[in-house]
Design an enzyme around this catalytic site. Structure first.
Site, mmCIF file in Angstrom:
data_model
loop_
_atom_site.group_PDB
_atom_site.id
_atom_site.type_symbol
_atom_site.label_atom_id
_atom_site.label_comp_id
_atom_site.label_asym_id
_atom_site.label_seq_id
_atom_site.Cartn_x
_atom_site.Cartn_y
_atom_site.Cartn_z
ATOM 1 N N ARG A 1 -3.184 10.994 6.722
ATOM 2 C CA ARG A 1 -3.639 9.023 6.952
ATOM 3 C C ARG A 1 -2.706 8.342 6.269
ATOM 4 N NH1 ARG A 1 -7.189 4.901 6.609
ATOM 5 N NH2 ARG A 1 -8.483 6.897 5.598
ATOM 6 N N GLU B 1 -7.905 2.946 -6.154
ATOM 7 C CA GLU B 1 -6.314 3.888 -6.228
ATOM 8 C C GLU B 1 -6.421 2.739 -7.467
ATOM 9 O OE1 GLU B 1 -5.338 6.087 -3.243
ATOM 10 O OE2 GLU B 1 -3.366 4.677 -3.095
ATOM 11 N N HIS C 1 -12.871 12.512 2.274
ATOM 12 C CA HIS C 1 -12.877 10.750 2.452
ATOM 13 C C HIS C 1 -12.615 10.294 4.093
ATOM 14 C CE1 HIS C 1 -11.707 6.401 1.513
ATOM 15 N NE2 HIS C 1 -10.203 6.926 2.172
ATOM 16 N N PHE D 1 0.996 -1.935 0.567
ATOM 17 C CA PHE D 1 0.410 -0.434 0.104
ATOM 18 C C PHE D 1 0.694 1.333 -0.177
ATOM 19 C CE2 PHE D 1 -4.476 0.858 1.214
ATOM 20 C CZ PHE D 1 -5.390 -0.622 0.822
ATOM 21 N N GLN E 1 -8.601 14.824 4.629
ATOM 22 C CA GLN E 1 -8.046 13.864 3.351
ATOM 23 C C GLN E 1 -8.547 14.304 2.591
ATOM 24 O OE1 GLN E 1 -6.600 9.929 3.916
ATOM 25 N NE2 GLN E 1 -4.786 10.493 3.342
ATOM 26 N N HIS F 1 -9.800 12.642 -1.649
ATOM 27 C CA HIS F 1 -9.344 10.970 -2.363
ATOM 28 C C HIS F 1 -9.712 11.809 -4.253
ATOM 29 C CE1 HIS F 1 -8.825 7.279 -4.167
ATOM 30 N NE2 HIS F 1 -8.419 6.570 -2.908
ATOM 31 N N ARG G 1 -1.926 11.361 -3.464
ATOM 32 C CA ARG G 1 -2.919 12.093 -3.698
ATOM 33 C C ARG G 1 -3.905 13.108 -3.256
ATOM 34 N NH1 ARG G 1 -6.662 7.796 1.098
ATOM 35 N NH2 ARG G 1 -6.482 5.630 -0.422
ATOM 36 N N LEU H 1 -16.298 5.984 -3.794
ATOM 37 C CA LEU H 1 -14.899 5.596 -3.848
ATOM 38 C C LEU H 1 -14.685 4.872 -5.146
ATOM 39 C CD1 LEU H 1 -12.292 6.517 -2.370
ATOM 40 C CD2 LEU H 1 -12.233 4.653 -1.298
HETATM 41 C C1 FAD Z 1 -15.143 4.600 1.184
HETATM 42 C C2 FAD Z 1 -13.889 4.150 2.227
HETATM 43 C C3 FAD Z 1 -13.237 3.443 2.148
HETATM 44 C C4 FAD Z 1 -12.607 3.373 3.287
HETATM 45 N N1 FAD Z 1 -11.093 2.564 2.842
HETATM 46 C C5 FAD Z 1 -10.166 1.997 4.715
HETATM 47 C C6 FAD Z 1 -9.204 1.002 4.289
HETATM 48 O O1 FAD Z 1 -9.274 0.432 2.649
HETATM 49 N N2 FAD Z 1 -8.370 0.915 5.445
HETATM 50 C C7 FAD Z 1 -8.567 1.964 6.330
HETATM 51 O O2 FAD Z 1 -7.770 1.520 7.361
HETATM 52 N N3 FAD Z 1 -9.661 2.828 6.411
HETATM 53 C C8 FAD Z 1 -10.609 3.015 5.265
HETATM 54 N N4 FAD Z 1 -11.737 4.526 5.722
HETATM 55 C C9 FAD Z 1 -11.379 4.711 6.775
HETATM 56 C C10 FAD Z 1 -12.360 3.768 7.953
HETATM 57 O O3 FAD Z 1 -13.060 2.811 6.815
HETATM 58 C C11 FAD Z 1 -12.755 4.562 8.861
HETATM 59 O O4 FAD Z 1 -12.293 5.298 9.173
HETATM 60 C C12 FAD Z 1 -13.362 3.817 9.892
HETATM 61 O O5 FAD Z 1 -14.034 3.065 9.536
HETATM 62 C C13 FAD Z 1 -14.580 4.610 10.673
HETATM 63 O O6 FAD Z 1 -15.250 3.760 12.179
HETATM 64 P P1 FAD Z 1 -15.604 4.285 13.090
HETATM 65 O O7 FAD Z 1 -16.017 3.463 13.996
HETATM 66 O O8 FAD Z 1 -14.790 5.478 13.744
HETATM 67 O O9 FAD Z 1 -16.966 4.757 13.139
HETATM 68 P P2 FAD Z 1 -18.331 4.230 12.264
HETATM 69 O O10 FAD Z 1 -18.173 2.853 11.368
HETATM 70 O O11 FAD Z 1 -18.836 5.231 11.278
HETATM 71 O O12 FAD Z 1 -19.060 4.556 13.009
HETATM 72 C C14 FAD Z 1 -19.574 5.697 13.820
HETATM 73 C C15 FAD Z 1 -21.248 4.624 14.599
HETATM 74 O O13 FAD Z 1 -21.396 5.880 14.971
HETATM 75 C C16 FAD Z 1 -23.203 6.122 15.350
HETATM 76 N N5 FAD Z 1 -23.319 7.478 15.839
HETATM 77 C C17 FAD Z 1 -22.364 8.113 15.106
HETATM 78 N N6 FAD Z 1 -23.528 9.326 15.565
HETATM 79 C C18 FAD Z 1 -24.052 8.893 16.780
HETATM 80 C C19 FAD Z 1 -24.790 10.143 17.501
HETATM 81 N N7 FAD Z 1 -25.165 10.819 17.914
HETATM 82 N N8 FAD Z 1 -25.887 8.666 18.378
HETATM 83 C C20 FAD Z 1 -25.659 7.158 18.442
HETATM 84 N N9 FAD Z 1 -25.063 6.277 17.390
HETATM 85 C C21 FAD Z 1 -23.947 7.758 16.126
HETATM 86 C C22 FAD Z 1 -23.532 5.369 14.068
HETATM 87 O O14 FAD Z 1 -24.466 4.961 13.763
HETATM 88 C C23 FAD Z 1 -22.472 4.373 13.281
HETATM 89 O O15 FAD Z 1 -22.842 3.380 14.448
HETATM 90 C C24 FAD Z 1 -12.179 4.357 4.706
HETATM 91 C C25 FAD Z 1 -13.313 5.018 4.392
HETATM 92 C C26 FAD Z 1 -14.225 5.384 3.292
HETATM 93 C C27 FAD Z 1 -15.504 6.270 4.130
#
Ligand code: FAD
Ligand code: SF4
Ligand code: FES
Lengths: 617, 296
Positions: free
Chosen positions: A381, A248, A346, A113, A233, A235, A281, A245
């Site tokens: 990142r 890449e 992103h 990567f 960030q 993309h 990126r 998305l």
């Molecule tokens: C398209 C895409 C591809 C990606 N690919 C990669 C990758 O290949 N590798 C990598 O390392 N990272 C990747 N990332 C980044 C990574 O996926 C995210 O940073 C990460 O999944 C975020 O996880 P999280 O648990 O912090 O939040 P989330 O998975 O967004 O979860 C948030 C949670 O909070 C809850 N919530 C929010 N607000 C409230 C509220 N007010 N009250 C109650 N609940 C609430 C939601 O219901 C949800 O359950 C990618 C991101 C995207 C968008």
């Protein structure tokens, strides 16, 4: 009122891992989430998860790559914790049954990567996030952990001492989406915020519609500083109409970028004479936008990404998923026509300030995942580093909240860690509060009464918070006024126009002016759906308020930082200024007026001290 | 406490609630906000080359005027690449902010916007408006309803509890007989075995399959295609071991398990992740026979 030892807000990767950890440590834990856990945005991650698992690789190399990738704005204790713990966490996922892609010998696969000195990105097809999310949710079900799904957390129950470092968090207030009830959650051991990203502050993002920065906004208003918010960030290859998305991988396989004139602009206009489409990126994103700004974009909006010359066979073999995405979300057949792409928001490197145990400066309040900033990504990142962050720091926050002793933290948090204060930023408007008569800032009642020392008890603090939210909802529902969607759109457009890939002083100032206008307009916001059943109008209205607050901290931090570091590009300042800017930007809510101060970046780790070097690959 | 006070309190409470109902009803009728929103839409409509009608099912048990189900029609300006979800969001943000539906990822991974579009189960975000059209491309009308056979909570939102319960019923979590001893040792799995479970692991819990299934509609206890597919994912995973597999087969071959399936293929047809559901169910039936278990 519901009572638990530990309350986890959000059930994406970070929240689920935190809940499992707290449960393992013996706590009675509950997950409170506005979406059902499997609907969380972690499910969208494609590429993979970094961990030094193999002979020939070492976690210290992962740490070095991460520090370098961060452009020396990450904190060494956090980065070392991430890289040292990631292998055991990834293997843990394997033990929980996650369907990783496999090598011939049956071990999990890893691939190269960007920015990594070893192929250490472990993956499950192009659906790593989906499998990670479902695997962890399965473990939550197995343990019988209580899940309150479709409960929207509106605010935190925090005591109101004058100094945020004296405050404590005792729970939160949630809106039961199905029936409109406002309920208190009391947590005897701690509340962990894991609410994910805030991509909805921009009008073009790869993020889900639910990623509205609720966690950072609530923590910020409760007195916890938000850290390095200017680092967002972008993309370079997202589909114009949805922001979906395009990996890449397309450019990796030899995909070519064209402008409206049919020119291969990466070379033609000298953006990256060596790497061309494969430049990093930020470089490609800037090139694309320059083309559009100079009138060579298609429909004044995007450029073309062409993979037709790779041949049907190769595309179907390696990029099949991309064909589906282009077809389903843009109505374009990638085998016969080029795909339209443009840069999109992103990931947010910044967020709620925490130390390496997940703690904030308010006792009993934790944060983990994309909503937090323990500072492992600094100003940029690396791909594949967000998913390990979720599980490593989600777990640590869960264990710590439930009582595990990690000893003294190496990262200091809260205003007492300040090294200097920004007094005069030269902002065009007074940010935050709208004037002496209105200490409510946005006048929707979503405000903490920080008079000092009136709320000190546990249950009492939760009750007071519930009452405030009840009044807020009543007010929003009863009055007539503007619809939030108009304000949200205006905010998103301004952020995308002026706080995007390119940032100029004048533009940042315009953004702050528009944010101020949004605040003013938001004073008249009203929920026109009076229903108590599944009232999304109400929820979106409250989310919009959160977006205004987080957007403001992004724009302020960006205006203050007059250097070019990582994802933060400034027209007038084209170099990294290590003498002046090896420091974290903190924004603190002072009764509605954001206050800016700085803390030191910690480059000294347990293993070694990381000397800033020029970032070239 | 005397009864008198209680009665008085009760009377007050009743009055309060009538008052509140009236206020809410008045609010529901108030046009100002709607007019403003419509104004914004009108400029879009004038500029658009093509406009189509989005006809949406409406119902809200909480508002007297909306208790009777009805359809509302919103004119939506067509833009290239527009999906059914985009059209719904447009209608909500430009005509009626009370229009309610679940959605989040906009990229077919969160599973929250399975809807009944022109008579078939679809993910709103994955369905291009042009694909629903006549030969000219853009359709005259798109009809959007909540998933059939599920209780409607409001507008397009259905109650998913039953679906989740059925998922829970198959003990949906990985459970290895034994794990490698070293902390950093992974369980080995062949590429073939991973391939075998790959499709089953793609399920996003959207509920489209369950909603399309006649048997599930008639038999509330039938586990349904999604839950059986979930069981398949674990039963076929070699890492779990034979004992656990045996237990899993017992769950899926109970009275309301695999034997209810009449191979009508409707689930397979609607699954947005192309999971070969019917095939998976058939394969589990064969496994059950091999294990010599009872027929119902
Ligand atoms: C398209 C895409 C591809 C990606 N690919 C990669 C990758 O290949 N590798 C990598 O390392 N990272 C990747 N990332 C980044 C990574 O996926 C995210 O940073 C990460 O999944 C975020 O996880 P999280 O648990 O912090 O939040 P989330 O998975 O967004 O979860 C948030 C949670 O909070 C809850 N919530 C929010 N607000 C409230 C509220 N007010 N009250 C109650 N609940 C609430 C939601 O219901 C949800 O359950 C990618 C991101 C995207 C968008
Ligand atoms: S099997 Fe397919 S249709 Fe059924 S819930 Fe899963 S993704 Fe949806
Ligand atoms: S919005 Fe997530 S599946 Fe459609």
């Amino acid at each position: 009122m519901y009572e638990h030892d530990v309350i986890v807000v959000g059930a994406g990767g970070a929240g689920l891992r935190a809940a499992i950890a707290a449960h393992e440590e013996g706590a009675d834990v509950a997950l409170v989430s506005k979406l059902h856990p499997v609907r969380s945005h972690t499910g969208a991650a494609e590429g993979g998860i970094n961990a030094a698992l193999r002979d020939g690789d070492d976690w210290t190399d992962h740490a070095y790559d991460t520090m370098k990738g961060s452009d020396y704005l990450g904190d060494a204790p956090a980065i070392e914790t991430l890289c040292e713990t990631s292998p055991e966490e990834v293997i843990q996922l394997e033990h929980w049954g996650m369907p990783f892609s496999r090598e011939d010998d049956g071990r999990v696969s890893q691939r190269p990567f960007g920015g990594l000195s070893f192929p250490r990105t472990t993956y499950a097809g192009a659906e790593t996030g989906h499998h990670l999310l479902h695997t962890m949710y399965e473990q939550v079900v197995k343990r019988g952990i209580k899940v309150y799904d479709e409960f929207y957390v509106m605010d935190l129950a925090v005591t109101d001492e004058a100094d945020p470092e004296d405050r404590s968090c005792h729970g939160c207030v949630a809106y039961d989406i199905k029936n409109g009830e406002i309920v208190g959650f009391e947590a005897s051991d701690g509340v962990i915020l894991a609410t994910g990203g805030d991509g909805q502050a921009f009008d073009h993002t790869t993020n889900a519609v639910a990623n509205t920065g609720d966690g950072p906004a609530m923590a910020y208003r409760a007195g916890v500083p938000v850290e390095d918010m200017e680092f967002v960030q972008f993309h370079p290859t997202t589909l114009p109409s949805t922001g979906v998305l395009i990996s890449e991988g397309v450019r990796g396989e030899g995909g070519i970028l064209y402008n409206a004139e049919g020119e291969r602009f990466m070379f033609e206009y000298g953006y990256a004479n060596n790497a061309g489409e494969l430049a990093s990126r930020d470089v490609v994103s800037r090139a694309e936008l320059t083309e559009v700004n100079e009138g060579r974009g298609v429909d004044d909006e995007y450029v073309y990404l062409d993979m037709r010359h790779l041949g049907d066979e190769r595309i179907l073999d390696r990029l099949e998923n991309i064909l589906h995405l282009a077809e389903d979300f843009e109505g374009v057949d990638g085998l016969v026509e080029p795909m339209p792409v443009k840069p999109g928001q992103h990931y947010h490197m910044g967020g709620i300030e925490t130390n390496e145990h997940g703690e904030t400066c308010v006792s009993g309040l934790y944060a983990a995942g994309e909503c937090a900033c323990v500072s492992v990504h600094g100003s940029n990142r690396l791909g594949g580093n967000a998913l390990p962050e979720l599980i490593v720091f989600g777990a640590r926050a869960g264990y710590h909240a439930a009582g595990r002793d990690y000893g003294e933290a190496l990262i200091e948090t809260g205003p007492s860690a300040a090294i200097e204060q920004e007094d005069d930023l030269g902002a065009p408007v007074e940010p935050g509060a709208l004037g002496p008569t209105d200490d409510d800032v946005a006048a929707d009642g979503g405000e903490k009464a920080a008079d000092g020392g009136q709320l000190t008890g546990t249950t009492e603090t939760v009750h007071a918070a519930v009452e405030r939210q009840r009044q807020r909802v009543e007010r929003l529902k009863e009055r007539d006024g503007r619809n939030h969607a108009e304000i949200r759109q205006k905010l998103q457009k301004a952020m995308t126009r002026w706080v995007n890939v390119f940032r100029e002083e004048e533009g940042l100032k315009k953004a702050l002016e528009v944010i101020k206008e949004c605040r003013e307009e938001y004073q008249d916001v009203a929920v026109s759906d009076p229903s108590g059943t599944y009232n999304t109008d109400l929820i979106h209205t409250i989310e919009t308020r959160n977006l205004i607050d987080t957007a403001e901290t992004i724009a302020l931090g960006a205006l203050a930082r007059d250097e070019f570091r990582g994802a933060h590009w400034r027209a007038e300042h084209q170099e990294r200024k290590d003498d002046e800017w090896l420091k974290h930007t903190m924004v603190q809510w002072n009764e509605g007026t954001p206050e800016l101060y700085y803390t030191d970046v910690i480059l000294e780790g347990a293993e070694k001290t990381y000397e800033p070097k020029v970032r070239s690959y | 406490m005397s009864t008198q006070v209680t009665e008085q309190e009760q009377a007050e409470a009743e009055e309060e609630s009538t008052h509140q109902r009236r206020r809410l009803a008045e609010k529901a009728e108030r046009q100002e906000v709607r007019d403003r929103m419509r104004e914004r839409a009108e400029t879009d409509l004038e500029r658009a080359d093509t406009v189509f009608d989005l006809k949406v099912f409406r119902y809200d048990p909480d508002i007297p005027e909306k208790e009777d189900p009805r359809f509302d029609t919103f004119p939506v300006p067509f833009t290239k690449g527009m999906t059914v979800l985009d059209a719904l969001m447009y209608a909500r943000d430009h005509y009626d902010s009370s229009l309610t539906f679940r959605h989040s990822c906009r990229q077919a991974v969160c599973g929250s916007d399975a809807l009944f579009v022109n008579g078939t189960q679809h993910l709103g975000c994955k369905t291009q408006v042009v694909d629903l059209g006549d030969s000219e491309g853009v359709p005259g009308q798109i009809r959007v309803e909540p998933l059939p056979h599920q209780e409607v909570v409001k507008d397009l939102v259905v109650d998913m509890e039953h679906f989740y319960d059925q998922m829970d019923a198959v003990e949906p979590y990985f459970d290895a007989d034994e794990l490698p001893s070293g902390e950093l040792e992974e369980q080995r799995q062949t590429r073939e075995n991973r391939e075998k479970i790959k499709m089953s692991a793609r399920c996003i819990w959207c509920g489209a399959c369950m909603s399309s299934c006649n048997i599930a509609a008639g038999d509330n206890e039938y586990l349904g295609p999604a839950a059986i597919n979930k069981a398949y994912k674990f039963a076929m995973d070699d890492r779990e071991g034979e004992n656990r597999k045996q237990e899993r087969l017992e769950i899926i071959e109970q009275e309301h398990g695999v034997w209810r399936c009449q191979t009508q293929f409707s689930c397979t047809e609607v699954c947005p992740k192309d999971i070969p559901l019917t095939e998976h169910i058939q394969e589990l039936k064969r496994e059950a026979v091999k294990n010599n278990l009872k027929f119902w």
